[in-house]
Design a protein around this motif. Sequence first.
Motif: not given
Length: 528
Positions: A505-526
Amino acid sequence: MRARLRTVTGAAQEVAGITRTHGLLHIFLSRGTARRLFWLLLFVAALIGCTVHLAKLVQKFTDRSVESQLKLRSERAQFPDITICNFKPMSLCLSMNRQYYNYLNKYWGNFDNWFQEDTKKRPQESDESYQNRIEKVCKKLLDVIWVSGDTRDISHLDKTMLLSCRYNREPCSHRNFSLVQTSRFWSCYTFHPDPGQSSSGSGGRGAELDMVLFTDGYTDSSYHSRNIFQTEREKYNPPSCMSRILYKSRSANRLLQNNQPQSIGLRLFIHDAKSYPMSQTEFVDVASATSTSIKLRPVHNRLKSTSSRSCSEPPIETINYVRHFSNASLNVVTKAYSKSVSDFVVEAQQSILHSNCGCYSHLLPFSVNTSDLCYFAPPQEWITPSDAVLKRIDCHDHWFQHAQRKSEELAKEFQHRMWCQFTQQRPWQQSRRWPPFSAIQEIWENLMVPQVTHGVEFLPEDGKAYEDYINFGTPCVRHSELAENMAAVSISLQSPAADVYEEMYRYHWTEALSEVGGTLGLWLGISV
């Protein structure tokens, strides 16, 4: 109401005062309406962008896309099972022996009353049309005999087939082979390596199986004649199907091959021990009078389920196919196999037969006593069949065609039952003429003469003791015909190691979890 609004506004201002989300801070602390409106729009846009981004991440995770890699010779290779079948189910060598006719007359000579109306020539029917029709009728009778009797008595035996056997240069024998009966080939034999023997060849090479096999390919010009009738008189007074089987065994073999002329030789199915031999597509045809080298380069496949192709980890289910039977339905031996897509299809087709006819087909692998097969006739009906048996046969013929037409549809229905892990052998073969004239005398003295001297008996489970029933002397195989009735076969792994095709699988749950955190920080901290 105003008090509640002031409370909410105060709470929002308090959050805005301590939050690091600058958009909220500017919304509530800005003095001008325009500035507040600007930061409000910017904050809403950030929320929308965050939601879209998170939705993309969820979709990416649920798509379960895979990437693959091929690792060359990275794992230990396992020598597969080899199932050997003769193109001609009925032993031609045995048919040259007088005891063959005595045996058939004694045990199978009571089927003369079967299909009598179908064997009569119809008015205005041409000879060719009649011949084609009568051959189908005689094939039906052969199927009745195969299901109801014990064709091992006149089929090929492992002891006569196997003249020489060595696995990794160590001797092997018929004890390394087990019988598998099918309606097409009658008696096939599966080679199983001895657990105590080495799984790899000497000198760092892959495992190797070397055999010299008797192909039982007695040739006769009458065998190759397509016309089943032997005399002009028989065109007007044709004998019964049973007479044809008794006295024209070579024609009977052609019937068993569905009137398809085959070269004299063997078919070798290459398969995993857990899979039913005849359901596999990997096979090699070996002609008589040849030496054939078969090289195997196994590939271990490890697949992942995707949205477009799902698979199951084996073994998901097993099925107990009948391996061999004797004495009608009294002695049935089964073996468990891991079910593949083809096995699920067979099971569904058998269910169609049983739901409409109350019995199962012998033309497909089956898991029941032979008395549950549509073509089974108990001994008391071998002289004259009952209407019930004939109706079951007619019902089988109709619904079997229907089940065969649904094969492709059923294969699609059960496609998700494919194995995630399986091995492909990828055979490659090379043949040459064999044996040379200089070697014939040596082969005769070392391999054939011992068989003539000691005789060959039936398999132990048959309970018969006809030690001289099959005789490699005159007229079965003459010295001059030896080369045309033998084949040398060498099957080997190209390497002790196998290739591995692996999907991940190209996309594992650990990678997905870290990207969710980064996404929230990116958009809500803009902030601007």
